[in-house]
Design an enzyme around this catalytic site. Structure first.
Site, mmCIF file in Angstrom:
data_model
loop_
_atom_site.group_PDB
_atom_site.id
_atom_site.type_symbol
_atom_site.label_atom_id
_atom_site.label_comp_id
_atom_site.label_asym_id
_atom_site.label_seq_id
_atom_site.Cartn_x
_atom_site.Cartn_y
_atom_site.Cartn_z
ATOM 1 N N LYS A 116 0.844 -1.190 0.000
ATOM 2 C CA LYS A 116 0.000 0.000 0.000
ATOM 3 C C LYS A 116 0.882 1.243 0.000
ATOM 4 O O LYS A 116 1.873 1.310 0.731
ATOM 5 C CB LYS A 116 -0.922 -0.019 1.224
ATOM 6 C CG LYS A 116 -1.915 1.141 1.277
ATOM 7 C CD LYS A 116 -2.828 0.992 2.479
ATOM 8 C CE LYS A 116 -3.755 2.175 2.637
ATOM 9 N NZ LYS A 116 -4.646 2.036 3.806
ATOM 10 N N SER A 191 -9.022 3.355 3.183
ATOM 11 C CA SER A 191 -7.979 3.873 2.320
ATOM 12 C C SER A 191 -7.198 2.790 1.567
ATOM 13 O O SER A 191 -6.364 3.121 0.723
ATOM 14 C CB SER A 191 -7.000 4.718 3.130
ATOM 15 O OG SER A 191 -6.349 3.953 4.131
ATOM 16 N N SER A 215 -9.895 1.253 7.232
ATOM 17 C CA SER A 215 -9.278 1.223 5.911
ATOM 18 C C SER A 215 -8.961 -0.159 5.367
ATOM 19 O O SER A 215 -8.567 -0.284 4.210
ATOM 20 C CB SER A 215 -7.996 2.065 5.927
ATOM 21 O OG SER A 215 -8.306 3.423 6.101
#
Length: 506
Positions: A116, A191, A215
């Site tokens: 990520k 996210s 997230s």
């Protein structure tokens, strides 16, 4: 956090983004569903449908090489990423060289993965989804990413994320929006939206993800994949903890067994362990659970009709499996909670704006409107707002722990609606409007970050429009084993591993 604390970790413009990100992620039947009967000359669709453990088994059995897996993963990214925009930085040459070398021998040796873009892999671009760090190169590798590589994963690139992980949708101005494989006009959530979209579209079988307010669970729900947020303290993330550090890290995956196996490899053990290790969870548990159940959020408001129906159906499924369902009221005062949460959440953006100014930059040119708006929101608060908010966190934690002590598991929605259309929650929406949309939409997940309790989104439902709706299950602190055992049972009951998005590699 006070300015002095920030300066300790920033070191000019090459600041440690990790500080912000922390404070602002089998049974034989299942094994059969994820790769039975496949041989070396695998067609792309067959390999794309295999989970990580099944792919790694091909390497162990000599049916494929690690380089074969990596090249196949690269082909899948190239096939669908143009539509989905899940992978925003690619380092294919690095991945191929790693696969050719002596990879660590582990359960996932040779399996392609993604980092990520809030985290660091030494020598690769690390933007945090922000124009402020558009050209930033990581000087080091974060501890969990290093642990993932020790498990045998090969990182193909970085996955898309909203700026500093600050929104529940992945539409950063720097990187462009990530699009939902189930409907390209809709959000992937955030996210870890790029990670979930990559898994849902078959690019990789699982992907690194982080969770500071939902997230992992939000994009797992939006993209129809599995995502478990571990207890705070379960996995070592490195560094010292600062006030308001509520973020954790793990992964999103198609199969429960991939997630459970990686948890066993990642959790702290021995003298370092903060919580009693759960070890390898490999299938359903025998104990029938007492499950608290509500669909109202912490404002006392019901979700959209399709979400409510989906979670009620999940409760019925659990009851049919022999678990006890107990209707409850949400114990949290939502308005007081969200004010405290967003005060802590906005403290990082406030310091980012200050940092930009100190370096002679216009914050509105290098930071998104939502980030700047959060900074203004925080700066308008009283001087003791952060301290008061952290005190409220402690009160909410005590109250929630007391509530959850009476139950094995707590079932709620993940989100108040199915995935919204792109643009509805973009960082360019007027701040007051986006504030209201965000706090309504994300009104089930942040609590478990504050309390530190483990929680998971399980892909059990799709609405009439074909959009996924996850069910959130939480357990008391340290209760990941209970959640995984329940997830294995639900996976066997519903078999979501054989349901594929319209945009899928192969």
């Amino acid at each position: 956090m006070k300015r002095g604390q920030m300066e300790e970790v920033v070191m000019g413009m090459n600041l440690s983004r990790r500080t912000f990100l922390k404070s602002t992620a089998a049974t034989a039947l299942v094994a059969g569903a994820y790769g039975a009967g496949l041989r070396p000359a695998l067609a792309a669709p067959e390999l794309a449908k295999m989970d990580g453990l099944a792919q790694a088994e091909l390497v162990r059995n000599g049916e494929m090489t690690a380089l074969d897996l990596v090249n196949a993963g690269i082909e899948r990214v190239e096939q669908v990423n143009g539509e989905v925009n899940a992978v925003v930085t690619k380092f294919y040459d690095r991945a191929r060289e790693a696969a050719k070398g002596g990879l660590p021998q582990g359960p996932f040796t040779g399996v392609p993965n993604l980092v990520k873009d809030l985290d660091n892999l030494a020598g690769t671009r690390a933007t945090s989804g922000s124009r402020l760090f558009a050209e930033n190169i990581s000087p080091e590798t974060d501890p969990l990413i290093a642990s993932d590589e020790q498990a045998g994963f090969v990182m193909l690139g970085k996955s898309n994320t909203p700026e500093f992980g600050l929104l529940g949708t992945t539409e950063p101005l720097l990187l462009g929006p990530s699009r939902n494989p189930w409907n390209l006009e809709h959000s992937t959530g955030g996210s870890s939206g790029g990670a979930a979209a990559a898994v849902a579209s078959g690019m990789v079988p699982l992907a690194h993800a982080t969770d500071g307010g939902g997230s992992i669970r939000i994009p797992a729900s939006c993209c129809g994949v599995f995502g478990l947020k571990p207890s705070r303290g379960r996995i070592y993330l490195g560094g010292r903890s600062l006030p308001g550090d509520i973020g954790v890290q793990h992964c999103v995956s198609r199969s429960v067994r991939d997630s459970a196996t990686l948890m066993d490899l990642s959790e702290m053990k021995g003298e370092k362990a903060v919580l009693a290790p759960i070890g390898r969870v490999e299938g359903p548990g025998k104990k029938r659970l007492k499950i608290a159940f509500n669909t109202e959020n912490y404002y006392g408001v019901e979700p959209d009709t399709d979400v409510k129906a989906a979670i009620e159906e999940t409760a019925k499924l659990c009851a049919d499996l022999g678990h006890e369902i107990v209707p409850v009221k949400n114990p949290v005062d939502g308005r007081a909670f969200i004010d405290a949460f967003l005060t802590v959440w906005a403290s990082g953006p406030s310091q980012l704006v200050a940092l930009a100014k100190e370096n002679g930059l216009d914050p509105e040119e290098v930071l998104e409107p939502w980030t700047v708006g959060l900074a203004k929101y925080y700066d308008a608060k009283p001087a003791d707002a952060l301290e008061v908010s952290l005190k409220h966190f402690a009160e909410v934690t005590a109250k929630t722990n007391a509530f959850m002590a009476d139950y094995d598991v707590w079932l709620t929605p993940v989100l108040a609606s199915a995935p919204p259309k792109l643009g509805q929650q973009a960082p360019t929406v007027a701040f007051d409007t986006l504030y209201e949309r965000t706090v309504d939409y994300v009104s089930y997940t942040p609590l478990h970050n504050v309390v530190g309790t483990p929680a998971m989104s399980v892909p059990l439902s799709w609405n009439d429009a074909g959009l996924p709706i996850g069910s959130q299950f939480a357990a008391p602190l340290g209760g990941e084993k209970v959640l995984y055992e329940l997830a294995f049972e639900l996976e066997l009951a519903r078999g979501w591993g054989e349901k594929y998005a319209p945009v899928f590699a192969g």
